[in-house]
Write an enzyme that holds these catalytic residues in place. Structure first.
Site, short mmCIF file in Angstrom:
data_model
loop_
_atom_site.label_atom_id
_atom_site.label_comp_id
_atom_site.label_asym_id
_atom_site.label_seq_id
_atom_site.Cartn_x
_atom_site.Cartn_y
_atom_site.Cartn_z
N ASP A 6 0.86 -1.18 0.05
CA ASP A 6 0.21 -0.01 0.11
C ASP A 6 0.87 1.11 -0.07
O ASP A 6 1.43 1.68 1.13
CB ASP A 6 -0.71 -0.03 1.21
CG ASP A 6 -1.79 1.22 1.63
OD1 ASP A 6 -2.05 2.18 0.49
OD2 ASP A 6 -2.37 1.34 2.62
N GLU A 71 -7.64 1.57 -4.03
CA GLU A 71 -7.37 1.71 -2.59
C GLU A 71 -8.56 1.23 -1.66
O GLU A 71 -8.44 0.76 -0.60
CB GLU A 71 -7.00 3.14 -2.45
CG GLU A 71 -6.74 3.15 -1.35
CD GLU A 71 -6.14 4.98 -1.11
OE1 GLU A 71 -6.12 5.73 -2.01
OE2 GLU A 71 -5.66 5.39 0.06
N GLY A 124 -1.24 14.06 7.96
CA GLY A 124 -0.42 14.95 7.27
C GLY A 124 -0.63 16.34 7.77
O GLY A 124 0.40 17.30 8.15
N ILE A 126 -1.14 17.04 11.00
CA ILE A 126 -0.10 17.05 12.31
C ILE A 126 1.23 17.24 11.88
O ILE A 126 1.94 17.91 12.40
CB ILE A 126 -0.26 15.63 12.79
CG1 ILE A 126 -1.81 15.22 13.39
CG2 ILE A 126 0.63 15.25 14.01
CD1 ILE A 126 -2.20 13.91 13.99
P1 ATP Z 1 -2.84 8.31 2.27
O1 ATP Z 1 -3.70 7.04 2.61
O2 ATP Z 1 -3.79 9.56 2.89
O3 ATP Z 1 -2.43 8.36 0.99
P2 ATP Z 1 -0.79 7.22 3.70
O4 ATP Z 1 -1.25 5.82 3.57
O5 ATP Z 1 0.69 7.27 3.72
O6 ATP Z 1 -1.71 8.33 3.11
P3 ATP Z 1 -0.88 6.43 6.69
O7 ATP Z 1 0.25 5.52 6.27
O8 ATP Z 1 -2.04 5.54 6.89
O9 ATP Z 1 -1.25 7.27 5.33
O10 ATP Z 1 -0.70 7.62 7.57
C1 ATP Z 1 0.39 8.64 7.76
C2 ATP Z 1 0.62 9.47 8.93
O11 ATP Z 1 0.90 8.63 9.95
C3 ATP Z 1 1.45 10.52 8.80
O12 ATP Z 1 0.86 11.76 8.45
C4 ATP Z 1 1.72 10.69 10.15
O13 ATP Z 1 0.77 11.50 10.89
C5 ATP Z 1 1.59 9.35 10.99
N1 ATP Z 1 2.91 8.49 11.04
C6 ATP Z 1 3.05 7.35 11.59
N2 ATP Z 1 4.10 6.84 11.98
C7 ATP Z 1 5.09 7.68 11.12
C8 ATP Z 1 6.27 7.68 10.60
N3 ATP Z 1 7.28 7.06 11.08
N4 ATP Z 1 6.52 8.89 9.73
C9 ATP Z 1 5.79 9.76 9.34
N5 ATP Z 1 4.53 9.72 9.63
C10 ATP Z 1 4.07 8.75 10.60
MG MG Z 2 -3.29 5.08 3.07
#
Ligand code: ATP
Ligand code: MG
Length: 268
Positions: A6, A71, A124, A126
């Site tokens: 993912d 997704e 994001g 945050i």
């Molecule tokens: P989207 O689904 O919106 O495209 P994504 O799948 O990358 O984004 P997630 O991985 O679910 O999103 O979550 C990303 C968020 O998790 C970041 O914005 C941050 O707040 C948090 N986070 C947790 N661990 C970390 C890390 N090690 N580095 C950066 N962000 C982290």
């Molecule tokens: Mg995601």
């Protein structure tokens, strides 16, 4: 050898099967290279399923045959599997709220999933605002500091009403970062206080929208997933505090941040 990947806006989540057990691994989305090196070093000819917003970019970068999974389908398939692995029973109708870089809200009703909404306020928000306000870059550090802070930057309903009896619960936030007169006169808000207010605001926006949608769709529960929730006790505590608005206990599932990766893996 099977991999479900993912590729999100911020993080790449991988679910893979080794010795008949599911394993999980995470990479930064701006570091395709690390992921490719890891795949090349550990798998000879893997079957790969890709999902997430960056799946096509990653497909080009990897240059390997892959299967692509939409997704929202991957997420809902993965959530259902994780709920059953964790023996969490969300009921027949529930919301799955994915707090990723942004936040998306899915309704799961009689096994069918529809995306019912979302907000740009998410993980994001945050990362970005925390960095602008405190200079901190590391997510784990932000979360650890927030725990030590208090919510004095916010204005609660009872702060406005003073001695008078407020028409709603006085402990509800009236205005996030809204304690303006105090903010102007005080110099000593710590990074911890700023982060507590920020994570609190993000959690409250999400919980208010989610609760309203849960009520509208007669949901029995709300399941929160996404990496923003992972090891983020502070955010979880705020989500729990707002239970009173809908009466629905928020549910959290172990490895919930790997829902999309696992859902993609299942499609292979
Ligand atoms: P989207 O689904 O919106 O495209 P994504 O799948 O990358 O984004 P997630 O991985 O679910 O999103 O979550 C990303 C968020 O998790 C970041 O914005 C941050 O707040 C948090 N986070 C947790 N661990 C970390 C890390 N090690 N580095 C950066 N962000 C982290
Ligand atoms: Mg995601």
């Amino acid at each position: 050898e099977s991999l479900g990947i993912d590729a999100g806006g911020t993080l790449i989540k991988v679910a893979y099967i080794e010795n008949e057990t599911i394993h999980y691994k995470m990479f930064q989305s701006n570091q395709f290279r690390d992921l490719k090196d890891w795949i090349d070093g550990n798998f000879a000819s893997p079957n790969i399923a890709l999902t997430g917003g960056r799946q096509s970019d990653l497909e080009d970068y990897l240059g390997l045959p892959v299967m692509k999974v939409e997704e929202f389908i991957a997420t809902s398939v993965g959530v259902k599997q994780l709920l059953s692995i964790n023996e969490v029973k969300p009921g027949k109708t529930f919301l799955a709220v994915n707090i990723g870089t942004g936040t998306s809200i899915h309704l799961i009703k009689n096994g069918e999933t529809t995306r019912v909404g979302g907000t740009g306020v998410g993980g994001g928000t945050i990362l970005g605002l925390a960095h602008l306000l405190t200079g901190i870059k590391d997510f784990d550090k932000m979360v650890a500091l927030a725990k030590q802070g208090n919510r004095d930057l916010d204005l609660k309903v009872k702060d406005i009403y003073g001695k008078a009896v407020p028409p709603i619960d006085g402990n509800i936030t009236a205005s996030n970062f809204g304690n303006f007169f105090n903010i102007v006169n005080t110099q000593d808000y710590s990074d911890a206080d700023i982060l507590a207010a920020l994570i609190g605001m993000v959690a409250e926006v999400i919980v208010v929208i989610s609760n309203a949608m849960a009520v509208q769709h007669d949901c029995e529960s709300i399941v929160y997933i996404g990496s923003t929730v992972h090891q983020n006790d502070y955010l979880k505590s705020v989500l729990r505090e707002y239970k009173s608005l809908s009466g629905l206990e928020p549910l959290f599932i172990e490895n919930g941040e790997y829902s999309g990766a696992l859902g993609a893996l299942k499609q292979l």
